[in-house]
Motif scaffolding. Structure first.
Motif, PDB file in Angstrom:
ATOM      1  N   MET A   1       0.832  -1.206   0.000  1.00  0.00           N
ATOM      2  CA  MET A   1       0.000   0.000   0.000  1.00  0.00           C
ATOM      3  C   MET A   1       0.867   1.257   0.000  1.00  0.00           C
ATOM      4  O   MET A   1       0.604   2.213  -0.693  1.00  0.00           O
ATOM      5  N   ALA A   2       1.951   1.228   0.791  1.00  0.00           N
ATOM      6  CA  ALA A   2       2.806   2.414   0.887  1.00  0.00           C
ATOM      7  C   ALA A   2       3.423   2.757  -0.460  1.00  0.00           C
ATOM      8  O   ALA A   2       3.503   3.916  -0.840  1.00  0.00           O
ATOM      9  N   ASN A   3       3.833   1.727  -1.206  1.00  0.00           N
ATOM     10  CA  ASN A   3       4.470   1.963  -2.491  1.00  0.00           C
ATOM     11  C   ASN A   3       3.537   2.696  -3.449  1.00  0.00           C
ATOM     12  O   ASN A   3       3.941   3.601  -4.153  1.00  0.00           O
ATOM     13  N   THR A   4       2.261   2.269  -3.452  1.00  0.00           N
ATOM     14  CA  THR A   4       1.294   2.886  -4.351  1.00  0.00           C
ATOM     15  C   THR A   4       1.151   4.367  -4.064  1.00  0.00           C
ATOM     16  O   THR A   4       1.073   5.194  -4.969  1.00  0.00           O
ATOM     17  N   LYS A   5       1.146   4.738  -2.781  1.00  0.00           N
ATOM     18  CA  LYS A   5       1.006   6.133  -2.391  1.00  0.00           C
ATOM     19  C   LYS A   5       2.232   6.947  -2.785  1.00  0.00           C
ATOM     20  O   LYS A   5       2.111   8.088  -3.193  1.00  0.00           O
ATOM     21  N   GLU A   6       3.420   6.407  -2.625  1.00  0.00           N
ATOM     22  CA  GLU A   6       4.637   7.183  -2.783  1.00  0.00           C
ATOM     23  C   GLU A   6       5.179   7.217  -4.209  1.00  0.00           C
ATOM     24  O   GLU A   6       6.065   7.985  -4.501  1.00  0.00           O
ATOM     25  N   GLU A   7       4.655   6.376  -5.076  1.00  0.00           N
ATOM     26  CA  GLU A   7       5.178   6.322  -6.432  1.00  0.00           C
ATOM     27  C   GLU A   7       5.002   7.639  -7.172  1.00  0.00           C
ATOM     28  O   GLU A   7       5.696   7.914  -8.125  1.00  0.00           O
ATOM     29  N   GLY A   8       4.056   8.468  -6.723  1.00  0.00           N
ATOM     30  CA  GLY A   8       3.790   9.717  -7.423  1.00  0.00           C
ATOM     31  C   GLY A   8       4.427  10.937  -6.798  1.00  0.00           C
ATOM     32  O   GLY A   8       3.946  12.043  -7.021  1.00  0.00           O
ATOM     33  N   PHE A   9       5.514  10.785  -6.014  1.00  0.00           N
ATOM     34  CA  PHE A   9       6.085  11.960  -5.367  1.00  0.00           C
ATOM     35  C   PHE A   9       6.645  12.951  -6.383  1.00  0.00           C
ATOM     36  O   PHE A   9       6.586  14.169  -6.182  1.00  0.00           O
ATOM     37  N   SER A  10       7.182  12.462  -7.499  1.00  0.00           N
ATOM     38  CA  SER A  10       7.664  13.384  -8.534  1.00  0.00           C
ATOM     39  C   SER A  10       6.494  14.197  -9.101  1.00  0.00           C
ATOM     40  O   SER A  10       6.639  15.385  -9.396  1.00  0.00           O
ATOM     41  N   VAL A 119      18.211  18.932  -8.203  1.00  0.00           N
ATOM     42  CA  VAL A 119      18.542  17.931  -9.223  1.00  0.00           C
ATOM     43  C   VAL A 119      17.316  17.641 -10.077  1.00  0.00           C
ATOM     44  O   VAL A 119      17.380  17.685 -11.326  1.00  0.00           O
ATOM     45  N   TYR A 120      16.209  17.377  -9.442  1.00  0.00           N
ATOM     46  CA  TYR A 120      15.009  16.992 -10.179  1.00  0.00           C
ATOM     47  C   TYR A 120      14.552  18.092 -11.131  1.00  0.00           C
ATOM     48  O   TYR A 120      14.373  17.867 -12.344  1.00  0.00           O
ATOM     49  N   HIS A 121      14.384  19.294 -10.610  1.00  0.00           N
ATOM     50  CA  HIS A 121      13.815  20.362 -11.435  1.00  0.00           C
ATOM     51  C   HIS A 121      14.792  20.871 -12.487  1.00  0.00           C
ATOM     52  O   HIS A 121      14.385  21.153 -13.625  1.00  0.00           O
ATOM     53  N   LEU A 122      16.068  20.990 -12.159  1.00  0.00           N
ATOM     54  CA  LEU A 122      17.030  21.515 -13.130  1.00  0.00           C
ATOM     55  C   LEU A 122      17.305  20.536 -14.261  1.00  0.00           C
ATOM     56  O   LEU A 122      17.355  20.922 -15.437  1.00  0.00           O
ATOM     57  N   TYR A 123      17.468  19.265 -13.926  1.00  0.00           N
ATOM     58  CA  TYR A 123      17.774  18.293 -14.976  1.00  0.00           C
ATOM     59  C   TYR A 123      16.542  17.954 -15.798  1.00  0.00           C
ATOM     60  O   TYR A 123      16.644  17.751 -17.012  1.00  0.00           O
ATOM     61  N   MET A 124      15.379  17.918 -15.163  1.00  0.00           N
ATOM     62  CA  MET A 124      14.160  17.713 -15.943  1.00  0.00           C
ATOM     63  C   MET A 124      13.906  18.922 -16.843  1.00  0.00           C
ATOM     64  O   MET A 124      13.421  18.786 -17.973  1.00  0.00           O
ATOM     65  N   ALA A 161      13.707  10.531 -23.475  1.00  0.00           N
ATOM     66  CA  ALA A 161      12.569   9.908 -22.788  1.00  0.00           C
ATOM     67  C   ALA A 161      13.043   8.947 -21.703  1.00  0.00           C
ATOM     68  O   ALA A 161      12.474   8.891 -20.603  1.00  0.00           O
ATOM     69  N   GLU A 162      14.097   8.199 -22.000  1.00  0.00           N
ATOM     70  CA  GLU A 162      14.629   7.249 -21.023  1.00  0.00           C
ATOM     71  C   GLU A 162      15.195   7.978 -19.806  1.00  0.00           C
ATOM     72  O   GLU A 162      14.964   7.563 -18.663  1.00  0.00           O
ATOM     73  N   LEU A 163      15.902   9.065 -20.037  1.00  0.00           N
ATOM     74  CA  LEU A 163      16.485   9.816 -18.930  1.00  0.00           C
ATOM     75  C   LEU A 163      15.400  10.446 -18.050  1.00  0.00           C
ATOM     76  O   LEU A 163      15.543  10.501 -16.823  1.00  0.00           O
ATOM     77  N   LYS A 164      14.337  10.926 -18.662  1.00  0.00           N
ATOM     78  CA  LYS A 164      13.227  11.472 -17.875  1.00  0.00           C
ATOM     79  C   LYS A 164      12.627  10.392 -16.979  1.00  0.00           C
ATOM     80  O   LYS A 164      12.316  10.637 -15.799  1.00  0.00           O
ATOM     81  N   THR A 165      12.472   9.203 -17.531  1.00  0.00           N
ATOM     82  CA  THR A 165      11.918   8.095 -16.753  1.00  0.00           C
ATOM     83  C   THR A 165      12.848   7.717 -15.601  1.00  0.00           C
ATOM     84  O   THR A 165      12.397   7.473 -14.477  1.00  0.00           O
ATOM     85  N   ILE A 166      14.152   7.688 -15.874  1.00  0.00           N
ATOM     86  CA  ILE A 166      15.133   7.376 -14.826  1.00  0.00           C
ATOM     87  C   ILE A 166      15.042   8.391 -13.697  1.00  0.00           C
ATOM     88  O   ILE A 166      15.052   8.034 -12.509  1.00  0.00           O
ATOM     89  N   MET A 167      14.949   9.680 -14.055  1.00  0.00           N
ATOM     90  CA  MET A 167      14.897  10.726 -13.033  1.00  0.00           C
ATOM     91  C   MET A 167      13.613  10.639 -12.209  1.00  0.00           C
ATOM     92  O   MET A 167      13.636  10.752 -10.979  1.00  0.00           O
ATOM     93  N   ARG A 168      12.479  10.438 -12.873  1.00  0.00           N
ATOM     94  CA  ARG A 168      11.223  10.315 -12.126  1.00  0.00           C
ATOM     95  C   ARG A 168      11.257   9.105 -11.196  1.00  0.00           C
ATOM     96  O   ARG A 168      10.837   9.193 -10.032  1.00  0.00           O
ATOM     97  N   ASN A 169      11.740   7.977 -11.705  1.00  0.00           N
ATOM     98  CA  ASN A 169      11.805   6.765 -10.880  1.00  0.00           C
ATOM     99  C   ASN A 169      12.748   6.945  -9.699  1.00  0.00           C
ATOM    100  O   ASN A 169      12.495   6.434  -8.608  1.00  0.00           O
ATOM    101  N   LEU A 170      13.844   7.675  -9.932  1.00  0.00           N
ATOM    102  CA  LEU A 170      14.796   7.934  -8.851  1.00  0.00           C
ATOM    103  C   LEU A 170      14.110   8.700  -7.723  1.00  0.00           C
ATOM    104  O   LEU A 170      14.222   8.335  -6.543  1.00  0.00           O
TER     105      LEU A 170
END
Length: 233
Positions: A1-10, A119-124, A161-170
């Protein structure tokens, strides 16, 4: 349950900064629109962000900023292309950049984890808006057209696209380790990213000159049309 909630922090970071992000985008679009056709403006835009990316890459733990995102050498290649190989000789960090760096230093002292907001906002941003600006510049016949001076927006080994996915997942994965207090601090620093970005963008030089040159071109065209109509009645 916790994972589902936190997956959208980005996504939460994007949502919480939506308003300030819009203001920042409007400023950047107004200020750096001239960079599409003026290499001096583009180079000065690179120059103000160079120290910020370099600081992050030298001070952020690798688990928060993987090597494949690093841009310091790419910035330096582009700056050498536009400003010459000896561009560092008379280079002085301007006040707005010094203020930004001081804030990053203070953030790191509080907790290196908080650098993740930058890191998140500048690189994205580089992977999104930076790519759009570069593509528009490439369409301008006045620019080189041979990919020189485009190192900072060119990532080898991964698609954008791959780098964006890596950053969001991170960010989403790291968020599983954070308590509510850390998340609140990251959101606050995320808003600060755009405030500080705005300050250094305002310091970009050459916009007035570029504006004047464009006005001059328009004036010449108007005069040419006037004389054409006058003598071809």
């Amino acid at each position: 349950m916790a994972n589902t909630k936190e997956e959208g922090f980005s996504k939460r970071l994007r949502k919480e900064t939506r308003d300030v992000h819009k203001v920042s985008d409007a400023l950047i679009n107004a200020k750096l629109a001239f960079a599409l056709s003026d290499n001096d403006v583009w180079a000065d835009g690179l120059l103000v962000f160079y120290e910020i990316f370099r600081y992050l890459e030298e001070n952020t733990p690798e688990d928060l900023l993987p090597k494949e995102f690093h841009r310091t050498q790419a910035f330096e290649r582009d700056l050498s292309f536009y400003l010459g190989e000896n561009w560092k000789r008379n280079y002085e960090i301007r006040n707005s950049v010094t203020m930004y760096l001081k804030h990053l230093y203070d953030v790191k002292k509080r907790s290196p984890t908080l650098l993740l907001a930058y890191v998140y906002h500048l690189y994205m941003g580089l992977l999104s808006g930076g790519q759009i600006l570069q593509k528009k510049r490439s369409l301008n016949p006045l620019n080189s057209g041979n990919n020189e001076g485009e190192a900072v927006t060119h990532f080898e080994g991964h698609s954008i696209a791959e780098l964006k996915t890596i950053m969001r997942n991170l960010v989403d994965t790291k968020a599983l380790e954070f308590d509510d207090s850390m998340k609140t601090l990251l959101i606050a620093e995320s808003k600060m990213v755009f405030f500080l970005n705005n300050e250094i963008v305002r310091s970009v030089r050459g916009v007035n000159r570029a504006n004047l040159r464009k006005f001059g071109i328009v004036l010449i065209i108007v005069i040419a049309i006037f004389y054409f109509l006058r003598f071809n009645k």
